[in-house]
Design a protein around this motif. Structure first.
Motif, short mmCIF file in Angstrom:
data_model
loop_
_atom_site.label_atom_id
_atom_site.label_comp_id
_atom_site.label_asym_id
_atom_site.label_seq_id
_atom_site.Cartn_x
_atom_site.Cartn_y
_atom_site.Cartn_z
N SER A 251 4.92 -2.90 -1.86
CA SER A 251 4.01 -3.26 -3.18
C SER A 251 4.88 -4.13 -3.96
N ALA A 252 6.20 -3.88 -4.06
CA ALA A 252 7.23 -4.69 -4.74
C ALA A 252 7.33 -5.96 -3.90
N CYS A 253 7.42 -6.18 -2.77
CA CYS A 253 7.60 -7.21 -2.12
C CYS A 253 6.11 -8.15 -2.33
N ALA A 254 5.03 -7.38 -2.35
CA ALA A 254 3.76 -8.23 -2.73
C ALA A 254 3.68 -8.77 -4.22
N GLY A 255 4.34 -8.12 -5.16
CA GLY A 255 4.57 -8.38 -6.44
C GLY A 255 5.41 -9.57 -6.56
N MET A 287 0.33 -6.88 0.67
CA MET A 287 1.62 -7.76 0.56
C MET A 287 1.22 -9.01 1.42
N TYR A 288 0.77 -8.97 2.63
CA TYR A 288 0.45 -10.26 3.20
C TYR A 288 -0.66 -11.22 2.71
N ALA A 289 -1.70 -10.52 2.21
CA ALA A 289 -2.39 -11.34 1.43
C ALA A 289 -1.83 -11.90 -0.01
N LYS A 290 -1.03 -11.31 -0.70
CA LYS A 290 -0.63 -11.85 -1.93
C LYS A 290 0.70 -12.69 -1.54
N CYS A 291 1.06 -12.91 -0.26
CA CYS A 291 2.07 -13.72 0.01
C CYS A 291 1.58 -14.88 0.93
N GLY A 292 0.14 -15.07 0.66
CA GLY A 292 -0.45 -16.20 1.33
C GLY A 292 -0.64 -16.24 2.90
N THR A 293 -0.65 -15.23 3.38
CA THR A 293 -0.82 -15.04 4.91
C THR A 293 -2.05 -14.06 5.23
N VAL A 294 -3.14 -14.73 5.00
CA VAL A 294 -4.23 -13.74 4.95
C VAL A 294 -4.50 -13.40 6.59
#
Length: 615
Positions: A251-255, A287-294
């Protein structure tokens, strides 16, 4: 099924095959306890423990009836077990009734009842019982204090938390690992992360729950770097991580939108065997969604053996963030076909998906379906999404009417959404109403002044712009400076408009000038009409040319291999000119450019954007 049959046989043995209604009213006819009755009590204890594990209310009532039949109501141990079993079955009212009728109570009695209220969302009753316990002079223990602290965490009761902290210190139980962990958890949930950190640092003993709670607290308070640092620190001291810690780290990586670190944690998950855990899978998808890799988020979702509502919600939310409303709608239908019913979180994501793609009628449909089909009553987040849907579509009057008709007060987020919609539509009347509300609710938010100023600017009312900016200056509130950042080789590079600090800034400007020459040949022209400053056209062009996201793009082109997508993060909404520039640049360079701004993701490829110019 076999277990249930065996348990019923045990109950029949206890009840001597007599109807429950008879036994419930029966009175003890045993003047003394013989061997046979001692055996019955032992069986009764086993039955109560079994009911507590399974949560069976019917069988718990049967055991309670036998307690009455044997005349064991005055036995503190047995009554405590009955209170506990009703609590575990979620019937707090019956647990409380048994508790109040006990002729004698010990510390376990109070702890069980306080914990029951806290666990079942009746925090005020838990606090009341603790106060009553003190008045009656009953000795308390560490478990008592930690249970009451959990109730404070659920209520976000800051004052009560601080009072309990002082009480724990005075009573010399603050050094207990359970009490201290509960303390830091409640401080973190109340937004007092500094106090939570102090409690953590002064603890002489820490459990794995302590570390997990502190990491989760950092993530909840948007201190994601601190959460990852704490995870590394836990590894240094040799702590064996569990799925809670890993989930918080992801979750921290996602943030932070830290894709590289997120992939590393994904590898750790695969190695440690946490991949089947629902919470870990949900965190990975997010995390993947928030990093742009859906796409990777979809792969994690597809690979999950068990599909839960949490997993479904994470994937629907991921689709919504990337304006893939069709996929979100398909998954919404699929989850119901699988027998998984949507909850309030599902509908927030569905309404968000409609907002990002301008699907007004679909938004209205889902807003109505909530209550009609699934008995989910709209909360403030659902209304906020609906206001956003209507406002983005230019239906500002309807959005304002919805705010007026809401069953609760509008939040700053709702008024902010309405004010932003007024900037697009040019509705000054409602804009001024929304701005007035925002100035009352968020006096220190400079963004609200900027939104009002921009609304005046859209209408070419430069006197209003001047007044709004003077109000901002007089309020001494600092405006958030726009910045963009890009991660290359484990290092984050940040840029601001007209940046001169970055060590490679000269090369960046040369690359940007070269890129401008190419995109202009493809038809790009600076869209100065969207720059809302009262400046000459040439000055506007200069400002637009050196926006932070353009600098980040040029740096990415310099440093990344030709096949790698360029991922840019931005703390503000991407402007119209930069959006047009990115579209053409993606075609010129034959690169995928992904920009995450405060509202959503933009995937630029072959001269087009995933948002279809609606954002």
């Amino acid at each position: 099924m076999n277990t249930l049959i065996r348990r019923r046989r045990n109950c029949r043995h206890l009840l001597n095959v007599r109807p429950l209604s008879v036994i419930a009213n029966a009175k003890s006819d045993l003047p003394s306890f013989g061997r046979r009755n001692v055996d019955k009590v032992a069986i009764l204890h086993d039955g109560l423990r079994s009911c507590a594990r399974t949560g069976s209310v019917m069988e718990a009532s049967a055991c309670h009836a036998q307690v009455v039949r044997l005349g064991l109501e005055s036995d503190v141990l047995v009554s405590n077990m009955v209170v506990n079993v009703y609590s575990k079955c979620g019937v707090t009212s019956l647990a409380r009734k048994v508790f109040e009728e006990m002729p004698h109570r010990n510390l376990v009695s109070w702890n069980t009842m306080i914990s029951s209220h806290s666990r079942n969302g009746e925090e005020q009753e838990a606090l009341y019982l603790f106060t009553r316990m003190q008045r009656e002079g009953t000795r308390f223990g560490e478990f008592t204090v930690s249970s009451v602290l959990c109730a404070c965490a659920a209520k976000l009761a800051v004052l009560e938390c601080k009072q309990l902290h002082a009480f724990a210190t005075k009573s010399a139980v603050d050094s207990n690992v359970f009490v201290a962990t509960a303390l830091l958890d409640v401080y973190a949930k109340c937004g007092l992360i500094g106090d939570a950190s102090l409690v953590f640092e002064f603890m002489q003993e820490r459990s794995d729950v302590t570390w997990s709670s502190m990491m989760a607290g950092y993530v909840q308070n948007d201190m994601c770097e601190e959460a990852l640092s704490l995870f590394c620190r836990a590894q240094v001291v040799g702590l064996k991580y569990d799925h809670y810690m890993v989930s918080s780290a992801i979750s921290a990586c996602a943030g932070l939108a830290a894709l590289i670190e997120g992939k590393q944690f994904h590898a750790v998950i695969c190695k440690s065997g946490f991949g089947s855990n629902i919470f870990v899978c949900s965190s990975l998808i997010d995390m993947y969604a928030k990093c742009g890799t859906v796409r990777e988020a979809s792969l994690v979702f597809s690979g999950a053996e068990e599909k839960s509502v949490a997993l479904m919600n994470a994937m629907i939310s991921g689709f919504a963030k990337h304006a893939r409303s069709l996929e979100a709608m398909i998954l919404y239908e699929k989850m119901q076909q699988m027998g998984i019913y949507p909850n309030e979180v599902t509908y927030v994501s569905m309404l968000s998906a409609c907002s990002h793609t301008g699907l007004v009628e679909n938004g209205r449909k889902y807003f109505d379906l909530m209550t009609r089909d699934h008995n989910v009553f709209p909360n403030v987040l659902h209304y906020s999404c609906m206001v956003d849907i209507l406002g983005r579509a230019g239906l500002v009057d309807e959005a304002y009417d919805l705010i007026i008709r809401m069953p609760f007060d509008a939040t700053p987020s709702i008024w902010g959404s309405l004010l932003a919609s007024c900037r697009i539509s040019g509705n000054l009347g409602i804009a001024e109403v929304a701005a007035k509300k925002l100035f009352e609710l968020e006096p220190h938010n400079a963004g609200n002044h900027i939104l009002l100023s921009n609304t005046y600017a859209v209408n070419k009312m430069w006197d209003g712009v001047s007044t709004a900016r003077k109000l901002l200056k007089d309020s001494e509130v600092k405006k958030e400076k726009g910045k963009s950042w890009i991660e290359i080789k484990d290092k984050v590079h940040s840029f601001v408009v007209g940046d001169r600090i970055h060590p490679k800034i000269a090369d960046v400007y040369l690359k940007l000038d070269s890129l401008f020459n190419e995109v202009e040949r493809w038809g790009y022209r600076a869209e100065t009409e969207h720059d809302l400053h009262d400046l000459e056209v040439i000055k506007k062009q200069e400002l637009l040319r050196h926006h932070s996201e353009k600098l980040a793009l040029a740096f990415g082109l310099l440093c990344l291999p030709p096949s790698a997508p360029i991922r840019i993060m931005k703390n503000l909404r991407i402007c119209v000119d930069c959006h047009s520039f990115m579209k053409i640049a993606s075609g010129v360079t034959n690169r995928e450019i992904i920009v995450r701004d405060t509202n959503r993701f933009h995937h630029f490829s072959d001269g087009c954007c995933s948002c279809a110019d609606f954002w």
